[in-house]
Design a protein around this motif. Structure first.
Motif, PDB file in Angstrom:
ATOM      1  N   ALA A 129      38.568 -59.694  -1.425  1.00 20.17           N
ATOM      2  CA  ALA A 129      39.807 -58.985  -1.108  1.00 20.17           C
ATOM      3  C   ALA A 129      40.903 -59.415  -2.072  1.00 20.17           C
ATOM      4  CB  ALA A 129      40.227 -59.270   0.323  1.00 20.17           C
ATOM      5  N   PRO A 130      41.539 -58.469  -2.783  1.00 20.40           N
ATOM      6  CA  PRO A 130      42.618 -58.839  -3.708  1.00 20.40           C
ATOM      7  C   PRO A 130      43.909 -59.236  -2.998  1.00 20.40           C
ATOM      8  CG  PRO A 130      42.360 -56.462  -3.641  1.00 20.40           C
ATOM      9  CD  PRO A 130      41.233 -57.035  -2.826  1.00 20.40           C
ATOM     10  N   VAL A 166      43.938 -54.867   5.959  1.00 21.89           N
ATOM     11  CA  VAL A 166      43.003 -54.296   6.924  1.00 21.89           C
ATOM     12  C   VAL A 166      42.059 -53.356   6.189  1.00 21.89           C
ATOM     13  CG1 VAL A 166      42.786 -52.802   8.944  1.00 21.89           C
ATOM     14  CG2 VAL A 166      44.631 -54.478   8.834  1.00 21.89           C
ATOM     15  N   VAL A 167      40.781 -53.481   6.468  1.00 23.28           N
ATOM     16  CA  VAL A 167      39.782 -52.561   5.910  1.00 23.28           C
ATOM     17  C   VAL A 167      39.914 -51.230   6.649  1.00 23.28           C
ATOM     18  CG1 VAL A 167      37.331 -52.127   5.534  1.00 23.28           C
ATOM     19  CG2 VAL A 167      38.237 -54.456   5.338  1.00 23.28           C
ATOM     20  N   THR A 168      40.204 -50.174   5.908  1.00 21.63           N
ATOM     21  CA  THR A 168      40.405 -48.869   6.535  1.00 21.63           C
ATOM     22  C   THR A 168      39.207 -47.933   6.391  1.00 21.63           C
ATOM     23  OG1 THR A 168      41.491 -48.084   4.521  1.00 21.63           O
ATOM     24  CG2 THR A 168      42.905 -48.977   6.262  1.00 21.63           C
ATOM     25  N   LYS A 169      38.360 -48.196   5.409  1.00 17.77           N
ATOM     26  CA  LYS A 169      37.200 -47.315   5.206  1.00 17.77           C
ATOM     27  C   LYS A 169      36.111 -48.077   4.469  1.00 17.77           C
ATOM     28  CE  LYS A 169      38.137 -43.058   4.288  1.00 17.77           C
ATOM     29  NZ  LYS A 169      38.522 -41.803   3.586  1.00 17.77           N
ATOM     30  N   ARG A 170      34.851 -47.771   4.807  1.00 26.29           N
ATOM     31  CA  ARG A 170      33.710 -48.355   4.112  1.00 26.29           C
ATOM     32  C   ARG A 170      32.819 -47.220   3.628  1.00 26.29           C
ATOM     33  NH1 ARG A 170      29.259 -52.103   7.044  1.00 26.29           N
ATOM     34  NH2 ARG A 170      28.097 -50.151   7.027  1.00 26.29           N
ATOM     35  N   PRO A 221      35.391 -51.173   9.114  1.00 26.13           N
ATOM     36  CA  PRO A 221      36.747 -50.616   9.230  1.00 26.13           C
ATOM     37  C   PRO A 221      37.477 -51.188  10.436  1.00 26.13           C
ATOM     38  CG  PRO A 221      35.195 -48.886   8.674  1.00 26.13           C
ATOM     39  CD  PRO A 221      34.372 -50.109   8.952  1.00 26.13           C
ATOM     40  N   GLY A 222      38.753 -51.508  10.222  1.00 27.57           N
ATOM     41  CA  GLY A 222      39.568 -52.102  11.276  1.00 27.57           C
ATOM     42  C   GLY A 222      39.634 -53.611  11.232  1.00 27.57           C
ATOM     43  N   VAL A 252      33.534 -48.710  -2.869  1.00 30.32           N
ATOM     44  CA  VAL A 252      32.822 -49.530  -1.893  1.00 30.32           C
ATOM     45  C   VAL A 252      33.613 -49.601  -0.590  1.00 30.32           C
ATOM     46  CG1 VAL A 252      31.805 -51.791  -1.422  1.00 30.32           C
ATOM     47  CG2 VAL A 252      31.837 -50.901  -3.762  1.00 30.32           C
ATOM     48  N   LEU A 253      34.903 -49.984  -0.698  1.00 26.91           N
ATOM     49  CA  LEU A 253      35.754 -50.165   0.480  1.00 26.91           C
ATOM     50  C   LEU A 253      37.175 -49.699   0.173  1.00 26.91           C
ATOM     51  CD1 LEU A 253      34.705 -53.839   1.272  1.00 26.91           C
ATOM     52  CD2 LEU A 253      34.075 -51.887   2.684  1.00 26.91           C
ATOM     53  N   GLU A 254      37.933 -49.431   1.222  1.00 28.73           N
ATOM     54  CA  GLU A 254      39.371 -49.187   1.092  1.00 28.73           C
ATOM     55  C   GLU A 254      40.106 -50.244   1.896  1.00 28.73           C
ATOM     56  OE1 GLU A 254      40.744 -45.278   1.913  1.00 28.73           O
ATOM     57  OE2 GLU A 254      39.274 -44.301   0.592  1.00 28.73           O
TER      58      GLU A 254
END
Length: 360
Positions: free
Chosen positions: A179-180, A184-188, A65-66, A202-204
């Motif tokens: 990544a589409p 920024v990855v906000t949650k895993r 995240p981040g 899986v990820l946000e």
């Protein structure tokens, strides 16, 4: 006695000296752009929860995240038995289609030589059509999974790879989550080695290359905010905001009108949900400029003391925000009007009837 006489004489001398007239200056014509400030809330235009379309085991996680990621960047790897099966089914269906096509080719030769009856040829054609349908359905199942994984693969090159490497090897190579879009990855949600069910997150990811900034303003300010230029402030950086077309949204909870702006986000300094300062410069308008010391307040109104024919008179004025030591006068006086620049406060508040006559 001499001291008292001296003081009396001095007092008479001071009284005899005429008072100097208050300093004044002419109002000058110019233009002015109203400046206003508000707070804006940042929101991402795209948010995505990335999921796997089938049950899988996570074999690698490459982001936290981040972290900022680019479009197409690999985020995770996984092992999915169902993907292997779909690839194997498609490979088998393709081989069955090839066999049906070759058989039909032989039947066509035999029918031309009058060795085989027409009935066998028709059956061969039907078998090919059926095999083609199964092959197409098998490919669509594979393509749907690849699309859900945001992987782009053409059928023919992938088929050649399958024939060369086999379904297991190709499934391992395709078992990656990309990544589409840049963001920024906000949650895993997933952990390394975890077995996930089909559709489990899986990820946000949030797209922040371009963001929305929502600003709420009072109804009276709305016309000014619809014209001019706006900037968002992130630390020391000023980021231009572009107003979006559309009717402002009324917020019944605050009694304010919500305007939406869009902004590029270099360096991804603006984050989802953040509050930032927004500065706005309205459209230019004609004003007259006076020194800030020439405008004083009384009874909730703004006044200038103007000189007319050697006399002083208060005039109510409407002013904008100061720029340095000058004030823009929006209404009340014209260019060239002499305004008192020193002592205007005293003239306005002292009861000097011989100098000034108030009109409230």
């Amino acid at each position: 006695m001499k001291r008292m006489v001296s003081m009396l004489v001095m007092g008479l001398w001071v009284a005899a000296v005429p008072a100097a007239p208050p300093a004044s200056a002419p109002a000058t014509a110019g233009s002015w752009r109203p400046a206003e400030e508000a707070f804006g809330r940042v929101s991402a235009p795209w948010q995505a929860v990335l999921r796997l379309p089938f049950a899988a085991r996570i074999t690698a996680l490459k982001v936290e995240p981040g972290m900022r990621v680019k479009a197409g960047e690999e985020l995770a790897r996984f092992d999915a038995p169902l993907l292997r099966r779909y690839l194997a089914d498609w490979q088998q269906a393709r081989h069955a289609e090839a066999v049906a096509r070759e058989r039909l080719h032989l039947l066509q030769k035999g029918e031309k030589s009058h060795i085989l009856p027409l009935r066998d040829l028709v059956q061969g054609e039907q078998a090919l059509v059926e095999a083609q349908g199964k092959s197409r359905l098998a490919w669509e199942a594979v393509a749907a999974d690849l699309d859900n994984l945001h992987l782009k693969a053409a059928a023919e090159p992938l088929a050649q790879r399958l024939d060369k490497e086999g379904a297991a090897a190709v499934a391992r190579a395709l078992g990656r989550l990309q990544a589409p879009f840049a963001g920024v990855v906000t949650k895993r949600q997933a952990a390394l080695g975890e077995q996930l069910a089909a559709g489990e997150a899986v990820l946000e990811l949030e797209a922040l290359d371009s963001v929305y900034v929502d600003v709420e303003v009072a109804a009276a300010s709305l016309p000014r905010w619809r014209k001019g230029e706006s900037w968002g402030r992130a630390g020391e950086e000023r980021i231009p905001l572009r107003p979006l077309d559309g009717v402002p949204l009324y917020d019944a909870a605050t009694g304010l009108w919500r305007l939406r702006f869009q902004s590029d986000n270099p360096g991804l300094v603006l984050r989802e949900g953040a509050w930032i300062e927004v500065e706005h410069l309205g459209a230019a308008r004609a004003v007259v400029w006076v020194p800030a010391s020439a405008v004083v307040a009384r009874n909730g109104k703004s006044w200038c003391i103007v000189r007319k024919a050697g006399r002083f008179q208060p005039v109510e004025v409407r002013v904008g925000r100061a720029q340095g030591d000058r004030l823009p006068v929006l209404s009340g006086i014209a260019a060239g009007t002499e305004v008192v620049t020193q002592g205007a406060y005293e003239l306005l508040y002292r009861d000097l009837k011989e100098l000034i006559r108030f009109v409230d």
